[in-house]
Write a protein that holds these residues in place. Structure first.
Motif, PDB file in Angstrom:
ATOM      1  N   ASP A 101       0.810  -1.217   0.000  1.00 55.11           N
ATOM      2  CA  ASP A 101       0.000   0.000   0.000  1.00 55.11           C
ATOM      3  C   ASP A 101       0.846   1.272   0.000  1.00 55.11           C
ATOM      4  N   ASP A 102       2.107   1.161   0.373  1.00 59.75           N
ATOM      5  CA  ASP A 102       2.987   2.327   0.323  1.00 59.75           C
ATOM      6  C   ASP A 102       3.656   2.497  -1.045  1.00 59.75           C
ATOM      7  N   LYS A 103       3.384   1.576  -1.972  1.00 61.15           N
ATOM      8  CA  LYS A 103       3.984   1.634  -3.304  1.00 61.15           C
ATOM      9  C   LYS A 103       2.942   1.720  -4.414  1.00 61.15           C
ATOM     10  N   GLY A 105       0.539   3.676  -5.429  1.00 57.98           N
ATOM     11  CA  GLY A 105       0.360   4.893  -6.208  1.00 57.98           C
ATOM     12  C   GLY A 105       1.450   5.093  -7.248  1.00 57.98           C
ATOM     13  N   GLY A 138      -7.990   2.982  -1.810  1.00 54.42           N
ATOM     14  CA  GLY A 138      -6.914   3.961  -1.689  1.00 54.42           C
ATOM     15  C   GLY A 138      -6.428   4.437  -3.038  1.00 54.42           C
ATOM     16  N   ALA A 139      -5.099   4.486  -3.203  1.00 54.16           N
ATOM     17  CA  ALA A 139      -4.502   4.991  -4.432  1.00 54.16           C
ATOM     18  C   ALA A 139      -4.585   3.999  -5.589  1.00 54.16           C
ATOM     19  N   TYR A 208       3.414   5.546  11.691  1.00 57.32           N
ATOM     20  CA  TYR A 208       3.105   5.543  10.254  1.00 57.32           C
ATOM     21  C   TYR A 208       1.714   6.131  10.053  1.00 57.32           C
ATOM     22  N   TRP A 209       1.308   6.206   8.800  1.00 55.26           N
ATOM     23  CA  TRP A 209       0.108   6.969   8.449  1.00 55.26           C
ATOM     24  C   TRP A 209      -1.125   6.572   9.250  1.00 55.26           C
ATOM     25  N   GLU A 386      -7.828   3.582   3.775  1.00 54.65           N
ATOM     26  CA  GLU A 386      -6.410   3.417   3.470  1.00 54.65           C
ATOM     27  C   GLU A 386      -5.743   4.795   3.478  1.00 54.65           C
ATOM     28  N   ASP A 387      -4.410   4.796   3.333  1.00 51.73           N
ATOM     29  CA  ASP A 387      -3.663   6.052   3.283  1.00 51.73           C
ATOM     30  C   ASP A 387      -4.227   6.927   2.167  1.00 51.73           C
ATOM     31  N   ALA A 392      -0.176   8.752  -0.847  1.00 53.49           N
ATOM     32  CA  ALA A 392       0.267   7.415  -1.255  1.00 53.49           C
ATOM     33  C   ALA A 392       0.808   7.390  -2.679  1.00 53.49           C
ATOM     34  N   SER A 398       4.811   9.572   2.467  1.00 51.46           N
ATOM     35  CA  SER A 398       4.206   9.115   3.719  1.00 51.46           C
ATOM     36  C   SER A 398       5.264   8.950   4.811  1.00 51.46           C
TER      37      SER A 398
END
Length: 432
Positions: A101-103, A105, A138-139, A208-209, A386-387, A392, A398
């Motif tokens: 989820d941090d990648k 986007g 999310g993204a 974290y977020w 989600e972020d 994101a 983030s």
């Protein structure tokens, strides 16, 4: 298998924004297998998780003898995305793959993922867009299309230690208070005061977020407006929430789990009854059971000023299809069955470490009646988020925001200046 907090997934490598943007945009990312009947897919995971995935592959191939499935596992989350980047660049990428989820986007913006909305709405789909809980995309979802869907999820619930609460002279049960609509911010903070007075840690949080945005949301704040602009530095409820959050970290009642020394980390602190609360996901079941202390723990949602439920953070990972796969039909068949209610039930039943992201698979969370208030996982997922896509979508943003929040927690800045700096940073990175 949803993405868990930073040190839990042991992320040690950050892919530079320019490298991803340039390299991914320049590649066509064909499949690594020349066999037209073979779908290659990739993920990270523990040995136990990878074994379950292989079992899913075997089950899938029995039902689809015309499709062969091969798993390309990568042991380390920290190495996973850089390897995937190299495969996309060299046109040897898998047909289907996980993305954190941090990648997500970054990969959406790089135009390497197959648009999925039409396929998801087709007759062959077992995963309609409306089958998923909307806050979890999310993204992975833009105004134009859906480019990936959540594999499963992990709401950041508040785990609590009954023995630690009792040692601090706390008789009330947080989950019972929540059921009565009495789980308020004042009650929660008063419990942290008592825990500190008893020589215990009040609450453990990962930096974290999901921590900062969950606290802001639960306290009635809005960090972003509907257009995706960061407004946290001008929204008074957000400013007040961040001030309270920072003060409790600075006073030592809240502790940044990431900062604890190796060998005496947050998990160890929690299972030794030295902390009252720990914000984590369903994977914590394995931690408390391995310590033989499961009877001492339960979960509760985040507190709010009036005791009602509020949306809070839910970590996920995503499954995407290579935009340039030569096996689109077979790849989608695997993709949709892996993410379907049946597929998630297969992967998560019998002690799974996550919460389904799709309707129709909730029994896997409730099947063994643990923790006692396991329904809380589902309730928090249903309304969670989600972020924010604005953040994101930008590599490293983030993490940069979390670094600024850490300065607040350490007493090096105040709430207003922290939020102002975050606002400036987001504008500089996103023009929002």
């Amino acid at each position: 298998m949803s993405t868990s907090p930073p040190l839990k997934r042991k992320v040690t490598a950050v892919i530079a924004a320019g490298a991803i943007a340039v390299s991914l945009a320049a590649c066509s990312g064909g499949s690594s297998s020349g066999d037209s009947d073979t779908v290659v897919w990739s993920t990270w995971g523990t040995p136990e998780e990878l074994t379950r995935f292989e079992e899913f592959n075997d089950d899938f191939m029995k039902r689809h003898p015309d499709i062969k499935v091969e798993l390309q596992p990568v042991a380390s989350y920290g190495d996973y995305h850089s390897k995937l980047l190299a495969q996309l660049t060299s046109r040897t990428a898998p047909d289907v793959f996980y993305i954190g989820d941090d990648k997500i986007g970054q990969f959406v913006n790089a135009n390497v993922l197959l648009p999925l909305t039409n396929l998801m709405e087709s007759e062959d789909s077992k995963t309609k867009p409306d089958d998923f809980f909307p806050g979890l995309f999310g993204a992975a979802q833009t105004d134009e299309d859906i480019f990936a869907a959540p594999n499963d999820s992990n709401p950041d619930v508040l785990w609590y230690d009954k023995k630690a609460l009792e040692a601090a002279g706390i008789a009330e049960d947080p989950a019972e208070l929540a059921e009565q609509g009495k789980w308020t911010t004042d009650v929660y903070l008063a419990m942290n005061d008592k825990l500190e007075a008893a020589g215990l840690t009040g609450s453990l949080f990962w930096n974290y977020w999901a921590t900062h945005y969950s606290w802001i949301s639960s306290q009635g704040g809005n960090a972003f407006n509907e257009s995706g602009d960061f407004t946290g530095n001008t929204d008074q409820a957000t400013i007040d929430a961040v001030e309270t959050l920072g003060k409790n970290f600075q006073d030592g009642k809240f502790v940044v789990a990431d900062s604890l020394p190796e060998g005496a980390g947050a998990d160890s602190l929690f299972v030794s009854h030295k902390a009252g609360f720990f914000s984590q996901g369903r994977y914590t079941i394995g931690t408390v059971k391995s310590a033989g202390e499961e009877a001492s723990y339960d979960i509760v949602r985040w507190p709010t000023p009036d005791g009602s439920a509020a949306p809070t953070g839910v970590a996920t990972s995503y499954l995407a299809i290579n935009r340039n796969t030569e096996k689109k039909d077979a790849a989608f068949t695997f993709w949709t069955e892996f993410l379907s209610a049946e597929g998630q039930t297969f992967r998560l039943q019998g002690g799974g470490n996550a919460v389904p992201s799709i309707k129709g698979a909730d029994d896997v969370v409730l099947e063994d009646g643990y923790p006692a208030h396991a329904q809380t996982f589902l309730d928090m997922r249903d309304i969670g988020f989600e972020d924010h896509p604005t953040v994101a979508a930008v590599p490293g943003l983030s993490t940069d925001i979390s670094d600024l929040m850490l300065s607040l927690y350490e007493g090096k800045s105040d709430a207003q200046s922290t939020l102002d700096t975050i606002a400036d940073l987001i504008v500089s990175k996103t023009s929002k």
